[in-house]
Write a protein that holds these residues in place. Structure first.
Motif, PDB file in Angstrom:
ATOM      1  N   CYS A 158       0.836  -1.215   0.000  1.00 26.24           N
ATOM      2  CA  CYS A 158       0.000   0.000   0.000  1.00 26.24           C
ATOM      3  C   CYS A 158       0.867   1.260   0.000  1.00 26.24           C
ATOM      4  CB  CYS A 158      -0.916   0.026   1.221  1.00 26.24           C
ATOM      5  SG  CYS A 158      -2.326  -1.080   1.128  1.00 26.24           S
ATOM      6  N   LEU A 159       2.008   1.196   0.659  1.00 30.41           N
ATOM      7  CA  LEU A 159       2.894   2.353   0.723  1.00 30.41           C
ATOM      8  C   LEU A 159       3.705   2.515  -0.559  1.00 30.41           C
ATOM      9  CD1 LEU A 159       4.223   1.961   4.381  1.00 30.41           C
ATOM     10  CD2 LEU A 159       2.343   3.399   3.572  1.00 30.41           C
ATOM     11  N   VAL A 160       4.082   1.406  -1.194  1.00 31.70           N
ATOM     12  CA  VAL A 160       4.994   1.440  -2.337  1.00 31.70           C
ATOM     13  C   VAL A 160       4.283   1.558  -3.686  1.00 31.70           C
ATOM     14  CG1 VAL A 160       6.726   0.079  -3.582  1.00 31.70           C
ATOM     15  CG2 VAL A 160       6.812   0.235  -1.102  1.00 31.70           C
ATOM     16  N   LEU A 161       3.185   0.857  -3.879  1.00 32.47           N
ATOM     17  CA  LEU A 161       2.523   0.866  -5.187  1.00 32.47           C
ATOM     18  C   LEU A 161       2.156   2.268  -5.689  1.00 32.47           C
ATOM     19  CD1 LEU A 161       0.231  -2.303  -5.230  1.00 32.47           C
ATOM     20  CD2 LEU A 161       2.296  -1.866  -6.569  1.00 32.47           C
ATOM     21  N   PRO A 162       1.685   3.178  -4.826  1.00 26.67           N
ATOM     22  CA  PRO A 162       1.400   4.523  -5.329  1.00 26.67           C
ATOM     23  C   PRO A 162       2.641   5.258  -5.833  1.00 26.67           C
ATOM     24  CG  PRO A 162       0.206   4.142  -3.303  1.00 26.67           C
ATOM     25  CD  PRO A 162       1.153   2.986  -3.468  1.00 26.67           C
ATOM     26  N   ILE A 163       3.823   4.869  -5.363  1.00 23.61           N
ATOM     27  CA  ILE A 163       5.050   5.494  -5.859  1.00 23.61           C
ATOM     28  C   ILE A 163       5.259   5.151  -7.328  1.00 23.61           C
ATOM     29  CG2 ILE A 163       7.574   5.524  -5.619  1.00 23.61           C
ATOM     30  CD1 ILE A 163       7.118   5.079  -2.583  1.00 23.61           C
ATOM     31  N   VAL A 164       4.886   3.923  -7.695  1.00 24.96           N
ATOM     32  CA  VAL A 164       5.022   3.480  -9.088  1.00 24.96           C
ATOM     33  C   VAL A 164       4.186   4.357 -10.014  1.00 24.96           C
ATOM     34  CG1 VAL A 164       4.621   1.554 -10.669  1.00 24.96           C
ATOM     35  CG2 VAL A 164       5.537   1.120  -8.383  1.00 24.96           C
ATOM     36  N   THR A 165       2.995   4.708  -9.573  1.00 23.97           N
ATOM     37  CA  THR A 165       2.110   5.532 -10.408  1.00 23.97           C
ATOM     38  C   THR A 165       2.157   7.007 -10.013  1.00 23.97           C
ATOM     39  OG1 THR A 165       0.240   5.147  -8.930  1.00 23.97           O
ATOM     40  CG2 THR A 165       0.515   3.619 -10.770  1.00 23.97           C
ATOM     41  N   GLY A 166       2.948   7.333  -8.990  1.00 29.05           N
ATOM     42  CA  GLY A 166       2.973   8.697  -8.453  1.00 29.05           C
ATOM     43  C   GLY A 166       3.536   9.749  -9.376  1.00 29.05           C
ATOM     44  N   GLY A 167       4.335   9.337 -10.359  1.00 30.46           N
ATOM     45  CA  GLY A 167       4.910  10.306 -11.293  1.00 30.46           C
ATOM     46  C   GLY A 167       3.851  11.029 -12.101  1.00 30.46           C
ATOM     47  N   PRO A 185       0.100  11.797 -11.323  1.00 35.05           N
ATOM     48  CA  PRO A 185      -0.987  11.679 -10.346  1.00 35.05           C
ATOM     49  C   PRO A 185      -2.341  11.306 -10.947  1.00 35.05           C
ATOM     50  CG  PRO A 185       0.325  13.638  -9.905  1.00 35.05           C
ATOM     51  CD  PRO A 185       0.815  13.066 -11.210  1.00 35.05           C
ATOM     52  N   ALA A 186      -2.637  11.784 -12.145  1.00 31.06           N
ATOM     53  CA  ALA A 186      -3.933  11.460 -12.749  1.00 31.06           C
ATOM     54  C   ALA A 186      -4.061   9.956 -12.970  1.00 31.06           C
ATOM     55  CB  ALA A 186      -4.107  12.207 -14.063  1.00 31.06           C
ATOM     56  N   ILE A 187      -2.962   9.312 -13.367  1.00 31.56           N
ATOM     57  CA  ILE A 187      -2.991   7.867 -13.593  1.00 31.56           C
ATOM     58  C   ILE A 187      -3.091   7.143 -12.258  1.00 31.56           C
ATOM     59  CG2 ILE A 187      -1.619   5.895 -14.383  1.00 31.56           C
ATOM     60  CD1 ILE A 187      -0.641   7.657 -16.666  1.00 31.56           C
ATOM     61  N   GLY A 188      -2.337   7.598 -11.268  1.00 34.42           N
ATOM     62  CA  GLY A 188      -2.394   6.988  -9.950  1.00 34.42           C
ATOM     63  C   GLY A 188      -3.782   7.061  -9.347  1.00 34.42           C
ATOM     64  N   ASN A 189      -4.454   8.186  -9.522  1.00 37.04           N
ATOM     65  CA  ASN A 189      -5.810   8.346  -9.015  1.00 37.04           C
ATOM     66  C   ASN A 189      -6.779   7.416  -9.726  1.00 37.04           C
ATOM     67  OD1 ASN A 189      -4.929  10.287  -7.238  1.00 37.04           O
ATOM     68  ND2 ASN A 189      -5.514  11.996  -8.544  1.00 37.04           N
ATOM     69  N   MET A 190      -6.520   7.150 -10.996  1.00 37.36           N
ATOM     70  CA  MET A 190      -7.417   6.283 -11.759  1.00 37.36           C
ATOM     71  C   MET A 190      -7.178   4.799 -11.480  1.00 37.36           C
ATOM     72  SD  MET A 190      -7.900   8.087 -15.487  1.00 37.36           S
ATOM     73  CE  MET A 190      -6.216   7.853 -15.976  1.00 37.36           C
ATOM     74  N   LEU A 191      -5.923   4.406 -11.204  1.00 37.49           N
ATOM     75  CA  LEU A 191      -5.610   2.983 -11.018  1.00 37.49           C
ATOM     76  C   LEU A 191      -5.842   2.489  -9.589  1.00 37.49           C
ATOM     77  CD1 LEU A 191      -2.425   2.550 -13.215  1.00 37.49           C
ATOM     78  CD2 LEU A 191      -4.801   1.984 -13.757  1.00 37.49           C
ATOM     79  N   LEU A 192      -6.001   3.379  -8.651  1.00 34.56           N
ATOM     80  CA  LEU A 192      -6.317   3.035  -7.271  1.00 34.56           C
ATOM     81  C   LEU A 192      -5.347   1.989  -6.698  1.00 34.56           C
ATOM     82  CD1 LEU A 192     -10.151   2.633  -7.903  1.00 34.56           C
ATOM     83  CD2 LEU A 192      -8.980   4.693  -7.151  1.00 34.56           C
ATOM     84  N   PRO A 193      -4.048   2.302  -6.691  1.00 31.45           N
ATOM     85  CA  PRO A 193      -3.056   1.286  -6.321  1.00 31.45           C
ATOM     86  C   PRO A 193      -3.103   0.813  -4.872  1.00 31.45           C
ATOM     87  CG  PRO A 193      -2.012   3.436  -6.573  1.00 31.45           C
ATOM     88  CD  PRO A 193      -3.435   3.582  -7.047  1.00 31.45           C
ATOM     89  N   MET A 194      -3.661   1.592  -3.965  1.00 28.26           N
ATOM     90  CA  MET A 194      -3.736   1.147  -2.567  1.00 28.26           C
ATOM     91  C   MET A 194      -4.881   0.162  -2.338  1.00 28.26           C
ATOM     92  SD  MET A 194      -2.829   4.624  -0.488  1.00 28.26           S
ATOM     93  CE  MET A 194      -2.801   3.834   1.099  1.00 28.26           C
TER      94      MET A 194
END
Length: 183
Positions: A20-29, A31-40
């Protein structure tokens, strides 16, 4: 044997928290993609399925708050707090529903997953209403639909594909049995 099972679940829960802590870093570059993929959401759902509702509930609640404290993202108010309730509901619901199903398999897995996705989004909406209401702001139906459904479609699809695939792979390797033996 009981202590071994609890230790196993505790170690797996720690792994899911770390994811949960690391996966958002993968998509964090982006933010729009990270918000859409819901990595946590993915590790919390897996935690509820594999370790049970108690572990899914705790990891779901702690993960966004801890991530906010450690990395500053998501912002604590209102995002991380609302996410804490949402993800706690995900872990709780998927664990409870899947444990209650008599005949386990893909259909039960999808039923549990969909119930958790709906329940978690409803809890998120209620949390947003309360949190924004305390600040004197409104949380509209349009904001709910946008946040819970429209912007989350890629993450919903990813969850519906990835979580059953992971569970089937774990079942085939013997790491986790998600299908009860008939007999």
């Amino acid at each position: 044997m009981k202590t071994q099972a609890k230790t196993y679940k505790l170690v797996l829960s720690a792994l899911f928290l770390a994811l949960c802590l690391v996966l958002p870093i993968v998509t964090g570059g982006i933010p729009a993609i990270g918000n859409m993929l819901l990595p946590m959401h993915i590790p919390v759902l897996l935690c509820g399925l594999i370790c049970g509702w108690q572990y899914g509930l705790v990891i779901g609640f702690v993960a966004p708050l801890l991530r906010s404290v450690l990395f500053g993202m998501p912002p604590m108010y209102p995002v991380a707090i609302a996410m804490a309730f949402e993800l706690a509901a995900y872990g709780l619901i998927i664990g409870l529903v899947y444990a209650a199903v008599h005949k386990r398999g893909i259909a039960a897995l999808y039923g549990s997953l969909i119930a958790a996705m709906i329940g978690g989004r409803l809890v998120w909406g209620l949390a947003e209403i309360v949190l924004l209401g305390l600040a004197g702001n409104a949380f509209t139906m349009q904001a709910f639909l946008s946040g819970a459904l429209l912007s989350a479609v890629p993450g919903i699809v990813l969850q519906l594909v990835l979580i059953p695939a992971v569970m089937v792979a774990l079942d085939r390797t013997g790491v986790v049995r998600f299908q009860r033996a008939e007999g």
